[in-house]
Enzyme design. Structure first.
Site, PDB file in Angstrom:
ATOM      1  N   ARG A  90      -6.613   5.503  -6.421  1.00 12.13           N
ATOM      2  CA  ARG A  90      -5.597   6.577  -6.434  1.00 12.13           C
ATOM      3  C   ARG A  90      -4.202   5.958  -6.425  1.00 12.13           C
ATOM      4  NH1 ARG A  90      -3.910   8.110  -0.955  1.00 12.13           N
ATOM      5  NH2 ARG A  90      -5.087   6.953   0.602  1.00 12.13           N
ATOM      6  N   ASP A 114     -13.529  -4.182   0.768  1.00  4.20           N
ATOM      7  CA  ASP A 114     -12.444  -4.282   1.744  1.00  4.20           C
ATOM      8  C   ASP A 114     -11.750  -5.610   1.463  1.00  4.20           C
ATOM      9  OD1 ASP A 114     -10.780  -4.743   3.845  1.00  4.20           O
ATOM     10  OD2 ASP A 114     -12.265  -4.388   5.417  1.00  4.20           O
ATOM     11  N   VAL A 115     -10.561  -5.531   0.870  1.00  4.98           N
ATOM     12  CA  VAL A 115      -9.909  -6.762   0.395  1.00  4.98           C
ATOM     13  C   VAL A 115      -9.358  -7.625   1.531  1.00  4.98           C
ATOM     14  CG1 VAL A 115      -9.398  -6.062  -1.975  1.00  4.98           C
ATOM     15  CG2 VAL A 115      -7.792  -5.448  -0.149  1.00  4.98           C
ATOM     16  N   LYS A 150       5.414  -6.905   3.904  1.00  2.00           N
ATOM     17  CA  LYS A 150       5.966  -6.933   2.554  1.00  2.00           C
ATOM     18  C   LYS A 150       6.948  -8.099   2.376  1.00  2.00           C
ATOM     19  CE  LYS A 150       3.625  -3.448   0.955  1.00  2.00           C
ATOM     20  NZ  LYS A 150       2.571  -3.666  -0.056  1.00  2.00           N
ATOM     21  N   ASN A 186      -2.647  -4.840  -5.060  1.00  3.43           N
ATOM     22  CA  ASN A 186      -1.910  -3.584  -4.843  1.00  3.43           C
ATOM     23  C   ASN A 186      -2.273  -2.871  -3.547  1.00  3.43           C
ATOM     24  OD1 ASN A 186      -0.532  -0.922  -5.779  1.00  3.43           O
ATOM     25  ND2 ASN A 186      -2.676  -0.348  -5.427  1.00  3.43           N
ATOM     26  N   GLY A 189      -7.103  -1.513  -4.541  1.00  2.00           N
ATOM     27  CA  GLY A 189      -6.574  -0.220  -4.080  1.00  2.00           C
ATOM     28  C   GLY A 189      -6.312   0.709  -5.245  1.00  2.00           C
ATOM     29  N   ILE A 213       8.227   6.000  -4.180  1.00  7.53           N
ATOM     30  CA  ILE A 213       7.435   6.456  -5.325  1.00  7.53           C
ATOM     31  C   ILE A 213       6.613   7.661  -4.871  1.00  7.53           C
ATOM     32  CG2 ILE A 213       5.712   5.727  -7.054  1.00  7.53           C
ATOM     33  CD1 ILE A 213       8.320   4.034  -7.143  1.00  7.53           C
ATOM     34  N   TYR A 253       4.902  -2.968   8.557  1.00  5.19           N
ATOM     35  CA  TYR A 253       4.955  -2.836   7.091  1.00  5.19           C
ATOM     36  C   TYR A 253       6.017  -3.777   6.497  1.00  5.19           C
ATOM     37  CZ  TYR A 253       4.923  -0.415   2.551  1.00  5.19           C
ATOM     38  OH  TYR A 253       4.816  -0.116   1.212  1.00  5.19           O
TER      39      TYR A 253
HETATM   40  P1  NAP Z   1      -2.107   4.864  -1.567  1.00  6.48           P
HETATM   41  O1  NAP Z   1      -1.979   6.079  -2.414  1.00  6.48           O
HETATM   42  O2  NAP Z   1      -2.316   5.032  -0.090  1.00  6.48           O
HETATM   43  O3  NAP Z   1      -3.278   3.956  -2.183  1.00  6.48           O
HETATM   44  C1  NAP Z   1      -3.665   2.760  -1.578  1.00  6.48           C
HETATM   45  C2  NAP Z   1      -5.131   2.499  -1.896  1.00  6.48           C
HETATM   46  O4  NAP Z   1      -5.529   1.273  -1.237  1.00  6.48           O
HETATM   47  C3  NAP Z   1      -6.047   3.606  -1.364  1.00  6.48           C
HETATM   48  O5  NAP Z   1      -7.023   3.964  -2.304  1.00  6.48           O
HETATM   49  C4  NAP Z   1      -6.666   2.937  -0.142  1.00  6.48           C
HETATM   50  O6  NAP Z   1      -7.943   3.435   0.219  1.00  6.48           O
HETATM   51  C5  NAP Z   1      -6.783   1.504  -0.612  1.00  6.48           C
HETATM   52  N1  NAP Z   1      -7.031   0.590   0.492  1.00  6.48           N
HETATM   53  C6  NAP Z   1      -6.594   0.687   1.774  1.00  6.48           C
HETATM   54  N2  NAP Z   1      -7.096  -0.316   2.511  1.00  6.48           N
HETATM   55  C7  NAP Z   1      -7.857  -1.074   1.677  1.00  6.48           C
HETATM   56  C8  NAP Z   1      -8.646  -2.233   1.868  1.00  6.48           C
HETATM   57  N3  NAP Z   1      -8.751  -2.835   3.044  1.00  6.48           N
HETATM   58  N4  NAP Z   1      -9.318  -2.732   0.793  1.00  6.48           N
HETATM   59  C9  NAP Z   1      -9.239  -2.129  -0.410  1.00  6.48           C
HETATM   60  N5  NAP Z   1      -8.511  -1.023  -0.644  1.00  6.48           N
HETATM   61  C10 NAP Z   1      -7.827  -0.499   0.397  1.00  6.48           C
HETATM   62  O7  NAP Z   1      -0.831   3.913  -1.697  1.00  6.48           O
HETATM   63  P2  NAP Z   1       0.278   3.812  -2.860  1.00  6.48           P
HETATM   64  O8  NAP Z   1       1.425   4.632  -2.464  1.00  6.48           O
HETATM   65  O9  NAP Z   1      -0.364   4.008  -4.179  1.00  6.48           O
HETATM   66  O10 NAP Z   1       0.734   2.297  -2.671  1.00  6.48           O
HETATM   67  C11 NAP Z   1       0.152   1.229  -3.407  1.00  6.48           C
HETATM   68  C12 NAP Z   1       0.908  -0.058  -3.069  1.00  6.48           C
HETATM   69  O11 NAP Z   1       2.299   0.099  -3.361  1.00  6.48           O
HETATM   70  C13 NAP Z   1       0.833  -0.435  -1.581  1.00  6.48           C
HETATM   71  O12 NAP Z   1       0.764  -1.842  -1.454  1.00  6.48           O
HETATM   72  C14 NAP Z   1       2.142   0.068  -1.041  1.00  6.48           C
HETATM   73  O13 NAP Z   1       2.546  -0.623   0.128  1.00  6.48           O
HETATM   74  C15 NAP Z   1       3.068  -0.202  -2.205  1.00  6.48           C
HETATM   75  N6  NAP Z   1       4.283   0.607  -2.186  1.00  6.48           N
HETATM   76  C16 NAP Z   1       4.217   1.971  -2.273  1.00  6.48           C
HETATM   77  C17 NAP Z   1       5.398   2.710  -2.256  1.00  6.48           C
HETATM   78  C18 NAP Z   1       5.400   4.201  -2.366  1.00  6.48           C
HETATM   79  O14 NAP Z   1       6.496   4.779  -2.325  1.00  6.48           O
HETATM   80  N7  NAP Z   1       4.265   4.863  -2.508  1.00  6.48           N
HETATM   81  C19 NAP Z   1       6.623   2.044  -2.159  1.00  6.48           C
HETATM   82  C20 NAP Z   1       6.641   0.659  -2.060  1.00  6.48           C
HETATM   83  C21 NAP Z   1       5.455  -0.055  -2.097  1.00  6.48           C
HETATM   84  P3  NAP Z   1      -8.018   4.628   1.318  1.00  6.48           P
HETATM   85  O15 NAP Z   1      -7.404   5.803   0.689  1.00  6.48           O
HETATM   86  O16 NAP Z   1      -9.485   4.797   1.583  1.00  6.48           O
HETATM   87  O17 NAP Z   1      -7.249   4.133   2.529  1.00  6.48           O
END
Ligand code: NAP
Length: 246
Positions: free
Chosen positions: A16, A62-63, A158, A89, A13, A187, A154
């Site tokens: 971005r 697709d993980v 987690k 991630n 992932g 974040i 979710y």
């Molecule tokens: P994000 O911006 O939505 O990025 C997630 C990435 O994962 C995207 O590029 C997405 O692709 C990709 N993805 C989705 N499904 C996938 C699959 N089946 N196989 C491979 N890649 C896939 O999310 P983020 O905010 O950076 O979050 C990253 C991690 O941190 C996640 O696990 C999230 O739960 C965790 N997290 C985030 C926050 C926060 O505040 N942002 C807080 C706690 C935990 P697409 O764009 O094409 O869907």
């Protein structure tokens, strides 16, 4: 001082958000990076990381699909020779009140957020065991520890990541492999941009450090857990949340 020169990482992932920042910080510390994402788009993430002077290659993957992961990991190992770090991630949200949540939205979140970490860990475990070392870092969330309405899928995924991390740490420690989780709070990414401004203001008020975190805060924690300096840390959940989970 963190030095990842000579090491290579798989980050899922990573085109971005937090994943891309992790790829960049690992690269800044000298590691080669395989960027895995469901779509690579224009490969700008690969160009950005390569510009840091390390080996970097993108793989559409697709993980949550075990056959795809098996094939892609094989290719990554052929391209990089050796992998030292796996960062699970990739994650999605499909929030709704439980009573209105569609079964497919429960299943897809569990598949992408939890099942994928099991699949990817299994796909690299033998390589790490043969090398008698490796670092696995799983992305949990504060929502896996203390959560809120509308996130049954979710929060379950987690909380599951935390259980998976601890069990895998027990199984793999004899081979010098560490498995840890990071639990970010709120974040600034596309995931949190979807929240209404009133909700963001409410979270800021509740966070002891009074602000949302940046992807780099999470990425720095990943780089530490990936480093030699974190060699005696395993089975842990590190909160990167401005004190919210304290
Ligand atoms: P994000 O911006 O939505 O990025 C997630 C990435 O994962 C995207 O590029 C997405 O692709 C990709 N993805 C989705 N499904 C996938 C699959 N089946 N196989 C491979 N890649 C896939 O999310 P983020 O905010 O950076 O979050 C990253 C991690 O941190 C996640 O696990 C999230 O739960 C965790 N997290 C985030 C926050 C926060 O505040 N942002 C807080 C706690 C935990 P697409 O764009 O094409 O869907």
């Amino acid at each position: 001082m963190i030095d990842l020169k000579g090491k290579s990482a798989i980050v899922t992932g990573a085109t971005r958000g937090i994943g891309l920042e992790i790829a960049k910080v690992l690269a800044e510390n000298g590691a080669g990076v395989a960027i895995l994402d469901i779509q690579l788009g224009d490969e700008s993430s690969v160009k950005e990381v390569s510009a840091l002077g390390v080996q970097c290659k993108g793989y559409a993957c697709d993980v949550s699909n075990p056959e795809t992961v098996e094939a892609v990991f094989k290719q990554v190992l052929a391209d990089f020779g050796k992998i030292d770090i796996l960062v699970n991630n990739a994650g999605i949200t499909r929030d709704n009140l439980m009573i209105r949540m569609k079964q497919e939205d429960f299943d897809s979140v569990l598949n992408v957020n939890l099942r994928s970490a099991f699949i990817c860990t299994k796909a690299i475990a033998q390589h790490f065991m043969r090398n008698r070392g490796g670092r696995i870092i799983n992305m949990a969330s504060i929502n896996g520890i203390r959560t809120q309405a509308g996130q049954a899928n979710y929060a379950a995924s987690k909380a599951g990541i935390i259980g998976l991390t601890k069990s895998n740490a027990m199984e793999l420690s004899a081979r010098g492999i560490t498995v840890n989780a990071i639990a970010p709070g709120f974040i600034k990414t596309a995931m949190t941009e979807k929240l209404p401004p009133e909700a963001i203001a409410k979270y800021k008020e509740a966070i002891p450090l009074k602000d949302l975190g940046n992807p780099r805060d999470v990425a720095n924690a990943v780089a530490f857990l990936a480093s030699d300096e974190a060699g005696y840390i395993t089975g842990q959940v590190l909160g990167v949340d401005g004190g919210l989970g304290a």
